[in-house]
Design a protein around this motif. Structure first.
Motif, PDB file in Angstrom:
ATOM      1  N   ILE A   1       0.820  -1.211   0.000  1.00  0.00           N
ATOM      2  CA  ILE A   1       0.000   0.000   0.000  1.00  0.00           C
ATOM      3  C   ILE A   1       0.852   1.258   0.000  1.00  0.00           C
ATOM      4  N   MET A   2       1.993   1.237   0.687  1.00  0.00           N
ATOM      5  CA  MET A   2       2.871   2.395   0.840  1.00  0.00           C
ATOM      6  C   MET A   2       2.101   3.605   1.377  1.00  0.00           C
ATOM      7  N   PRO A   3       1.556   3.530   2.621  1.00  0.00           N
ATOM      8  CA  PRO A   3       0.782   4.645   3.173  1.00  0.00           C
ATOM      9  C   PRO A   3       1.634   5.901   3.327  1.00  0.00           C
ATOM     10  N   THR A   4       0.966   7.052   3.228  1.00  0.00           N
ATOM     11  CA  THR A   4       1.700   8.315   3.278  1.00  0.00           C
ATOM     12  C   THR A   4       1.989   8.764   4.709  1.00  0.00           C
ATOM     13  N   GLU A   5       1.186   8.310   5.686  1.00  0.00           N
ATOM     14  CA  GLU A   5       1.441   8.727   7.048  1.00  0.00           C
ATOM     15  C   GLU A   5       2.681   8.020   7.610  1.00  0.00           C
ATOM     16  N   LYS A   6       3.292   8.636   8.585  1.00  0.00           N
ATOM     17  CA  LYS A   6       4.500   8.087   9.183  1.00  0.00           C
ATOM     18  C   LYS A   6       4.122   6.955  10.127  1.00  0.00           C
ATOM     19  N   LEU A   7       4.683   5.780   9.906  1.00  0.00           N
ATOM     20  CA  LEU A   7       4.396   4.603  10.705  1.00  0.00           C
ATOM     21  C   LEU A   7       5.674   4.101  11.358  1.00  0.00           C
ATOM     22  N   THR A   8       5.522   3.598  12.572  1.00  0.00           N
ATOM     23  CA  THR A   8       6.669   3.110  13.334  1.00  0.00           C
ATOM     24  C   THR A   8       6.550   1.600  13.519  1.00  0.00           C
TER      25      THR A   8
END
Length: 322
Positions: A309-316
């Motif tokens: 998906i490569m989401p735009t929000e920053k994920l940890t």
């Protein structure tokens, strides 16, 4: 047995192997199958030679197409002849205790399903698919979806929220609703608009699509009418340089995300962990291998969905299970 008493000619004996059992070497059906395989192998060799000849002819045609046309008109061009595939030899399998009726019925059923399969926008539709399979969302459905996002807030397990919204919507399945919401949120983030139930975030990787001549209307924002503007060739180069910088930053962000995902997969090989109580909002699976990629607001992805998906929000990435 009857099939063991068949008289085998010297020619048929040439199509048996020295290591074959005596019963096989004296079996007429077995020798017929071997001869058939030899014929197919010969046809295969001839087909490969024809393909090589056609490739050579193709290169010559590309070098001098006019000469090829003249030779074609004069009948001086010889193409490889069409090959005919021989029929499979008839064998009475019943005398060997083999029932081929069940297999043939199964093949007929599969072929019938393939022939009668209906396609919706290029994808095969089956009875197990919903009625709205691969169909575009209408403006009414999108408007109702936005209302339901306000009615049903985020939950610790987002799959429950998707089920409630799908039940209230009535025209889409839970999986379709989940996919639509994810795409909708990505559209909102790229457009710089607030996401329902979340604090607004500034996306520094987004460029102004209203200035692009390739922008097309979307069903995600039925209330918004985005003006289409042609790009001014005399426009200052500062804006173009800023867009180029944003694109570079966006590529760097995706590259860093992929590197982080690869590092997590390497950790999974040496010290694997399983997220037993966490559900991925991408594939709706629990007890998945590896870290859970979270934004600390109830949204968790597995590593596979993160890369897909490569989401735009920053994920940890968090490896410690809940």
């Amino acid at each position: 047995m009857e099939h063991q008493e068949d008289v085998i000619s010297e020619e048929d004996r040439e199509f048996s192997f020295e290591t074959d059992h005596l019963v096989l070497r004296s079996n007429k059906d077995y020798n017929e199958l071997l001869k058939y395989i030899v014929k197919l192998e010969a046809l295969k060799v001839q087909a490969l030679q024809d393909i090589e000849l056609l490739n050579e002819s193709k290169n010559k045609v590309l070098e001098d197409p006019l000469s090829f046309i003249e030779n074609l008109k004069a009948g001086a061009v010889n193409f490889p002849p069409r090959q005919s595939i021989p029929d499979i030899p008839h064998i009475e399998w019943e005398k060997y205790g083999i029932d081929v009726s069940l297999e043939s019925e199964s093949n007929k059923k599969i072929n019938k399903e393939i022939e009668t399969a209906m396609k919706v926008r290029g994808r095969t539709f089956t009875d197990s698919k919903p009625e709205t399979f691969n169909q575009l969302w209408s403006f009414e459905e999108q408007k109702r979806l936005e209302e339901l996002l306000e009615i049903y807030p985020e939950e610790p397990i987002e799959a429950r929220r998707y089920k409630k919204i799908a039940a209230a919507l009535g025209t889409r399945t839970t999986t379709q609703v989940m996919s639509r919401i994810q795409k909708y949120f990505n559209k909102l983030a790229k457009a710089g608009l607030p996401i329902p139930g979340r604090a607004p975030k500034q996306n520094k990787f987004t460029k102004d699509k209203s200035k692009s001549m390739f922008y097309k209307k979307s069903t995600f924002f039925p209330k918004l009418h985005v003006p289409v503007k042609m790009e001014d060739p005399n426009e200052d180069t500062e804006d173009q340089e800023s867009l180029t910088s944003e694109a570079r930053n966006g590529n760097k962000f995706m590259l860093d995300l992929l590197r982080a995902a690869k590092a997590q997969r390497l950790l999974d090989e040496t010290s694997p962990v399983y997220q037993a109580k966490t559900m991925c909002v991408g594939c709706l699976k629990t007890n998945f291998l590896g870290a859970r990629w979270t934004d600390n607001a109830g949204t968790d992805y597995c590593t596979d969905c993160l890369v897909k998906i490569m989401p735009t929000e920053k994920l940890t990435p968090v490896r410690q299970p809940i």
